[in-house]
Design an enzyme around this catalytic site. Sequence first.
Site, PDB file in Angstrom:
ATOM      1  CE1 TYR A  68     -27.670  80.273 -28.657  1.00 49.17           C
ATOM      2  CE2 TYR A  68     -26.092  81.707 -27.577  1.00 49.17           C
ATOM      3  CZ  TYR A  68     -27.313  81.056 -27.590  1.00 49.17           C
ATOM      4  OH  TYR A  68     -28.163  81.162 -26.521  1.00 49.17           O
ATOM      5  CG  ASN A 103     -35.692  71.194 -26.557  1.00 51.12           C
ATOM      6  OD1 ASN A 103     -35.402  71.696 -25.475  1.00 51.12           O
ATOM      7  ND2 ASN A 103     -35.927  69.915 -26.711  1.00 51.12           N
ATOM      8  CG  HIS A 120     -37.078  79.132 -24.821  1.00 52.97           C
ATOM      9  ND1 HIS A 120     -36.599  78.283 -23.853  1.00 52.97           N
ATOM     10  CD2 HIS A 120     -38.000  79.906 -24.201  1.00 52.97           C
ATOM     11  CE1 HIS A 120     -37.220  78.532 -22.698  1.00 52.97           C
ATOM     12  NE2 HIS A 120     -38.075  79.510 -22.888  1.00 52.97           N
ATOM     13  CB  CYS A 146     -27.619  94.795 -39.067  1.00 52.57           C
ATOM     14  SG  CYS A 146     -29.016  95.289 -40.068  1.00 52.57           S
ATOM     15  CB  CYS A 149     -29.526  99.264 -37.934  1.00 55.53           C
ATOM     16  SG  CYS A 149     -29.259  97.704 -37.076  1.00 55.53           S
ATOM     17  N   GLY A 186     -38.904  65.869 -20.133  1.00 56.55           N
ATOM     18  CA  GLY A 186     -37.492  66.268 -20.241  1.00 56.55           C
ATOM     19  C   GLY A 186     -37.223  67.715 -19.922  1.00 56.55           C
ATOM     20  CB  SER A 188     -34.855  71.074 -15.009  1.00 51.52           C
ATOM     21  OG  SER A 188     -34.743  72.337 -15.626  1.00 51.52           O
TER      22      SER A 188
HETATM   23  P1  NAD Z   1     -32.628  71.581 -18.464  1.00 47.21           P
HETATM   24  O1  NAD Z   1     -31.266  71.363 -19.069  1.00 47.21           O
HETATM   25  O2  NAD Z   1     -32.784  72.538 -17.338  1.00 47.21           O
HETATM   26  O3  NAD Z   1     -33.208  70.173 -17.948  1.00 47.21           O
HETATM   27  C1  NAD Z   1     -33.194  69.014 -18.718  1.00 47.21           C
HETATM   28  C2  NAD Z   1     -34.076  68.001 -18.034  1.00 47.21           C
HETATM   29  O4  NAD Z   1     -34.120  66.851 -18.853  1.00 47.21           O
HETATM   30  C3  NAD Z   1     -33.558  67.560 -16.666  1.00 47.21           C
HETATM   31  O5  NAD Z   1     -34.635  67.587 -15.738  1.00 47.21           O
HETATM   32  C4  NAD Z   1     -33.075  66.119 -16.910  1.00 47.21           C
HETATM   33  O6  NAD Z   1     -33.293  65.278 -15.791  1.00 47.21           O
HETATM   34  C5  NAD Z   1     -33.964  65.697 -18.064  1.00 47.21           C
HETATM   35  N1  NAD Z   1     -33.384  64.669 -18.923  1.00 47.21           N
HETATM   36  C6  NAD Z   1     -32.097  64.536 -19.351  1.00 47.21           C
HETATM   37  N2  NAD Z   1     -31.980  63.485 -20.180  1.00 47.21           N
HETATM   38  C7  NAD Z   1     -33.227  62.950 -20.294  1.00 47.21           C
HETATM   39  C8  NAD Z   1     -33.771  61.837 -21.016  1.00 47.21           C
HETATM   40  N3  NAD Z   1     -33.010  61.056 -21.797  1.00 47.21           N
HETATM   41  N4  NAD Z   1     -35.095  61.569 -20.880  1.00 47.21           N
HETATM   42  C9  NAD Z   1     -35.889  62.332 -20.100  1.00 47.21           C
HETATM   43  N5  NAD Z   1     -35.443  63.401 -19.386  1.00 47.21           N
HETATM   44  C10 NAD Z   1     -34.124  63.686 -19.495  1.00 47.21           C
HETATM   45  O7  NAD Z   1     -33.565  71.915 -19.695  1.00 47.21           O
HETATM   46  P2  NAD Z   1     -34.883  72.774 -19.829  1.00 47.21           P
HETATM   47  O8  NAD Z   1     -35.828  72.450 -18.718  1.00 47.21           O
HETATM   48  O9  NAD Z   1     -35.297  72.596 -21.241  1.00 47.21           O
HETATM   49  O10 NAD Z   1     -34.428  74.303 -19.625  1.00 47.21           O
HETATM   50  C11 NAD Z   1     -33.210  74.829 -20.010  1.00 47.21           C
HETATM   51  C12 NAD Z   1     -33.182  75.806 -21.174  1.00 47.21           C
HETATM   52  O11 NAD Z   1     -32.150  75.325 -22.002  1.00 47.21           O
HETATM   53  C13 NAD Z   1     -34.375  75.900 -22.074  1.00 47.21           C
HETATM   54  O12 NAD Z   1     -34.623  77.242 -22.272  1.00 47.21           O
HETATM   55  C14 NAD Z   1     -33.922  75.319 -23.434  1.00 47.21           C
HETATM   56  O13 NAD Z   1     -34.354  76.157 -24.478  1.00 47.21           O
HETATM   57  C15 NAD Z   1     -32.434  75.402 -23.376  1.00 47.21           C
HETATM   58  N6  NAD Z   1     -31.734  74.271 -24.024  1.00 47.21           N
HETATM   59  C16 NAD Z   1     -32.184  73.742 -25.202  1.00 47.21           C
HETATM   60  C17 NAD Z   1     -31.518  72.688 -25.783  1.00 47.21           C
HETATM   61  C18 NAD Z   1     -32.055  72.121 -27.087  1.00 47.21           C
HETATM   62  O14 NAD Z   1     -32.626  72.855 -27.885  1.00 47.21           O
HETATM   63  N7  NAD Z   1     -31.909  70.827 -27.326  1.00 47.21           N
HETATM   64  C19 NAD Z   1     -30.390  72.135 -25.187  1.00 47.21           C
HETATM   65  C20 NAD Z   1     -29.927  72.717 -23.981  1.00 47.21           C
HETATM   66  C21 NAD Z   1     -30.612  73.785 -23.411  1.00 47.21           C
END
Ligand code: NAD
Length: 241
Positions: A68, A103, A120, A146, A149, A186, A188
Site C-alpha cells: 500500500y 478507484n 472502495h 492503534c 485498542c 475503464g 473490467s
Molecule cells: P481492472 O484492473 O479489473 O480493469 C481495468 C479496466 O480498464 C480493463 O478493462 C482495461 O481494459 C481498462 N483500461 C485500461 N487502460 C484503459 C484506458 N486508458 N482507457 C480505458 N480503459 C482502460 O479494474 P477495475 O474494474 O476498476 O477493478 C479492479 C479493482 O482494482 C477495483 O476495486 C479498484 O478499486 C482497484 N484498483 C484501483 C486503482 C486506482 O485507484 N487507480 C488501481 C488499480 C486497482
Amino acid sequence: MQEKFQKIKEKFIEAKVVVVLTGAGISAESGVPTFRDAMSGLWEKFNPQELATPQAFRRNPELVWKWYKYRRDLIQKVKPNPGHYAIATLEKLSKDFLLVTQNVDGLHKEAGNKKLVEIHGNITRYRCFNNCIFMDNPKSELPIRCEKCGDWIRPDVVWFGENLPEDALDKSFKYINNCNIFFSIGTSGVVQPAASFPLMAKEKGAFLVEINLEPTLISAYTDISIYGKSGVILSELIKQL
Ligand code: NAD
C-alpha cells in the site's frame, strides 16, 4: 465513431439523471497501474486478490503495508488526466449526476468532481481495524498499531470479501435506479458488486454506454461501446456535447 457520439449526445441532452461508473482504466493514462499492470517488477509474484484482503494483512502486515505504501507513493506523484477532467465537465453539464468510482486514488476529486462516491474507499486514508482512529498518510515504513485498542492501523479501503460502505452503496443504488444514461468507463466488470451496476441501470431503462480499451463482460449489454483510451474518447465526446 461520429454516429456514436451523436447518439450519446441525443441521449445526454434528454437525460435528467446521469451516472458514471469508473474503474482503474480511467487512471491508467495518469500512470496509475490497473491491477493487471500493477504486479510488475517487485510485485510480480503477488496476486492483488491475495494482498487486498483483511486475512492477508493479518497474516503478513508488513508485506501488505509495504504494498500500500508503494501504491500510495506512486499515486501522490501523478495528476488527473484529460479523462478525469472530462468527467468533471460532464458533472457540470448534467442536470443531476453521480460519479461512482471504484478507484481509491482520489484523482476524480482533484479533477473537480463534487458529486461522487468512492465505493472502495481512499488509499491515502488509514484507520484502525475497529475504527477507533482515522489518519491521513501515515509516514511509517512499518505497520503501526492503534493507541487505543492495540489492533493494527490499516488502509481505509474496501478489501476483497469486505462490505462496501452502506451510505455510498445506498446513494449509488438511488441514482442507478433512476438514471437515464449510464457510462461504464475503464472497468473490467469483474469486481462485484460494481460489476452489476451497469446491468441494473440497463434493466431500469437507462441508455448504457461503455468506454474501455477492449471488450469486457459488460459489452454484451451496452447500447454503445467505444474502444480506445478513455482520456482521448472522453475529451472528444465533451467537445461535442
Ligand atoms: P481492472 O484492473 O479489473 O480493469 C481495468 C479496466 O480498464 C480493463 O478493462 C482495461 O481494459 C481498462 N483500461 C485500461 N487502460 C484503459 C484506458 N486508458 N482507457 C480505458 N480503459 C482502460 O479494474 P477495475 O474494474 O476498476 O477493478 C479492479 C479493482 O482494482 C477495483 O476495486 C479498484 O478499486 C482497484 N484498483 C484501483 C486503482 C486506482 O485507484 N487507480 C488501481 C488499480 C486497482
